[in-house]
Scaffold this motif. Structure first.
Motif, PDB file in Angstrom:
ATOM      1  N   VAL A   2       0.807  -1.219   0.000  1.00 27.80           N
ATOM      2  CA  VAL A   2       0.000   0.000   0.000  1.00 27.80           C
ATOM      3  C   VAL A   2       0.841   1.270   0.000  1.00 27.80           C
ATOM      4  O   VAL A   2       0.339   2.335  -0.324  1.00 27.80           O
ATOM      5  CB  VAL A   2      -0.980   0.044   1.202  1.00 27.80           C
ATOM      6  N   THR A   3       2.117   1.180   0.311  1.00 26.31           N
ATOM      7  CA  THR A   3       2.977   2.361   0.382  1.00 26.31           C
ATOM      8  C   THR A   3       3.295   2.944  -0.993  1.00 26.31           C
ATOM      9  O   THR A   3       3.799   4.050  -1.083  1.00 26.31           O
ATOM     10  CB  THR A   3       4.296   2.016   1.091  1.00 26.31           C
ATOM     11  N   GLY A   4       3.034   2.200  -2.068  1.00 23.20           N
ATOM     12  CA  GLY A   4       3.224   2.724  -3.409  1.00 23.20           C
ATOM     13  C   GLY A   4       4.516   2.317  -4.085  1.00 23.20           C
ATOM     14  O   GLY A   4       4.677   2.515  -5.276  1.00 23.20           O
ATOM     15  N   PHE A   5       5.479   1.754  -3.367  1.00 22.59           N
ATOM     16  CA  PHE A   5       6.712   1.281  -3.996  1.00 22.59           C
ATOM     17  C   PHE A   5       6.547  -0.204  -4.314  1.00 22.59           C
ATOM     18  O   PHE A   5       5.545  -0.808  -3.966  1.00 22.59           O
ATOM     19  CB  PHE A   5       7.922   1.530  -3.089  1.00 22.59           C
ATOM     20  N   MET A  10       0.511 -18.492  -0.847  1.00 22.27           N
ATOM     21  CA  MET A  10       0.753 -17.953   0.494  1.00 22.27           C
ATOM     22  C   MET A  10      -0.318 -16.927   0.862  1.00 22.27           C
ATOM     23  O   MET A  10      -0.814 -16.918   1.991  1.00 22.27           O
ATOM     24  CB  MET A  10       2.137 -17.324   0.578  1.00 22.27           C
ATOM     25  N   LEU A  11      -0.689 -16.075  -0.066  1.00 24.39           N
ATOM     26  CA  LEU A  11      -1.710 -15.064   0.198  1.00 24.39           C
ATOM     27  C   LEU A  11      -3.091 -15.685   0.346  1.00 24.39           C
ATOM     28  O   LEU A  11      -3.887 -15.266   1.186  1.00 24.39           O
ATOM     29  CB  LEU A  11      -1.716 -14.012  -0.910  1.00 24.39           C
ATOM     30  N   THR A  12      -3.377 -16.688  -0.450  1.00 20.50           N
ATOM     31  CA  THR A  12      -4.677 -17.355  -0.392  1.00 20.50           C
ATOM     32  C   THR A  12      -4.847 -18.129   0.913  1.00 20.50           C
ATOM     33  O   THR A  12      -5.933 -18.142   1.488  1.00 20.50           O
ATOM     34  CB  THR A  12      -4.831 -18.317  -1.588  1.00 20.50           C
ATOM     35  N   ASP A  13      -3.780 -18.752   1.377  1.00 23.23           N
ATOM     36  CA  ASP A  13      -3.841 -19.600   2.572  1.00 23.23           C
ATOM     37  C   ASP A  13      -3.700 -18.831   3.885  1.00 23.23           C
ATOM     38  O   ASP A  13      -3.819 -19.420   4.951  1.00 23.23           O
ATOM     39  CB  ASP A  13      -2.753 -20.677   2.519  1.00 23.23           C
ATOM     40  N   SER A  14      -3.456 -17.522   3.837  1.00 26.07           N
ATOM     41  CA  SER A  14      -3.239 -16.752   5.062  1.00 26.07           C
ATOM     42  C   SER A  14      -4.438 -15.852   5.366  1.00 26.07           C
ATOM     43  O   SER A  14      -5.239 -15.537   4.489  1.00 26.07           O
ATOM     44  CB  SER A  14      -1.972 -15.904   4.941  1.00 26.07           C
ATOM     45  N   ASP A  15      -4.536 -15.452   6.629  1.00 29.26           N
ATOM     46  CA  ASP A  15      -5.585 -14.529   7.060  1.00 29.26           C
ATOM     47  C   ASP A  15      -5.169 -13.102   6.747  1.00 29.26           C
ATOM     48  O   ASP A  15      -4.003 -12.816   6.495  1.00 29.26           O
ATOM     49  CB  ASP A  15      -5.832 -14.669   8.560  1.00 29.26           C
ATOM     50  N   GLY A  16      -6.100 -12.157   6.835  1.00 24.04           N
ATOM     51  CA  GLY A  16      -5.865 -10.773   6.474  1.00 24.04           C
ATOM     52  C   GLY A  16      -4.771 -10.076   7.243  1.00 24.04           C
ATOM     53  O   GLY A  16      -4.045  -9.261   6.690  1.00 24.04           O
ATOM     54  N   ASP A  17      -4.623 -10.342   8.529  1.00 19.29           N
ATOM     55  CA  ASP A  17      -3.609  -9.659   9.332  1.00 19.29           C
ATOM     56  C   ASP A  17      -2.346 -10.480   9.538  1.00 19.29           C
ATOM     57  O   ASP A  17      -1.432 -10.052  10.236  1.00 19.29           O
ATOM     58  CB  ASP A  17      -4.193  -9.275  10.690  1.00 19.29           C
ATOM     59  N   GLN A  18      -2.286 -11.650   8.953  1.00 20.41           N
ATOM     60  CA  GLN A  18      -1.128 -12.522   9.094  1.00 20.41           C
ATOM     61  C   GLN A  18       0.036 -11.997   8.258  1.00 20.41           C
ATOM     62  O   GLN A  18      -0.147 -11.402   7.198  1.00 20.41           O
ATOM     63  CB  GLN A  18      -1.497 -13.932   8.635  1.00 20.41           C
ATOM     64  N   GLN A  78       2.585  -7.750   5.884  1.00 23.34           N
ATOM     65  CA  GLN A  78       1.270  -8.078   6.399  1.00 23.34           C
ATOM     66  C   GLN A  78       0.375  -8.294   5.190  1.00 23.34           C
ATOM     67  O   GLN A  78       0.325  -7.464   4.280  1.00 23.34           O
ATOM     68  CB  GLN A  78       0.741  -6.959   7.279  1.00 23.34           C
ATOM     69  N   ARG A  79      -0.300  -9.410   5.145  1.00 25.11           N
ATOM     70  CA  ARG A  79      -1.077  -9.802   3.967  1.00 25.11           C
ATOM     71  C   ARG A  79      -2.056  -8.716   3.538  1.00 25.11           C
ATOM     72  O   ARG A  79      -2.210  -8.431   2.365  1.00 25.11           O
ATOM     73  CB  ARG A  79      -1.824 -11.091   4.249  1.00 25.11           C
ATOM     74  N   SER A  80      -2.705  -8.088   4.490  1.00 26.14           N
ATOM     75  CA  SER A  80      -3.729  -7.088   4.165  1.00 26.14           C
ATOM     76  C   SER A  80      -3.121  -5.797   3.598  1.00 26.14           C
ATOM     77  O   SER A  80      -3.859  -4.949   3.089  1.00 26.14           O
ATOM     78  CB  SER A  80      -4.566  -6.768   5.395  1.00 26.14           C
TER      79      SER A  80
END
Length: 59
Positions: free
Chosen positions: A9-12, A26-34, A49-51
């Motif tokens: 989200v930082t843009g870089f 990895m993204l599919t198997d993890s929770d939003g804050d993991q 952080q995934r989210s």
């Protein structure tokens, strides 16, 4: 050996060694804050952080 480009989200962007398919799993198997840990192109580990990942592409 760059495989995937991550856009937080930082843009870089950050280039990691893992393949697009590995990052997607990895993204599919993890929770939003993991946190997920990947390997930078330099060989150093990096955690996101995934989210906070907006999108990722093959590189």
């Amino acid at each position: 050996m760059l495989q995937t480009r991550i856009y937080p989200v930082t843009g870089f962007h950050v280039d990691v060694q893992e393949s697009y398919e590995v990052v997607k799993k990895m993204l599919t198997d993890s929770d939003g804050d993991q946190f997920i840990t990947l390997t930078l192109s330099s060989g150093n580990p990096v955690s996101f952080q995934r989210s906070k990942i907006v999108y990722f592409t093959k590189y």
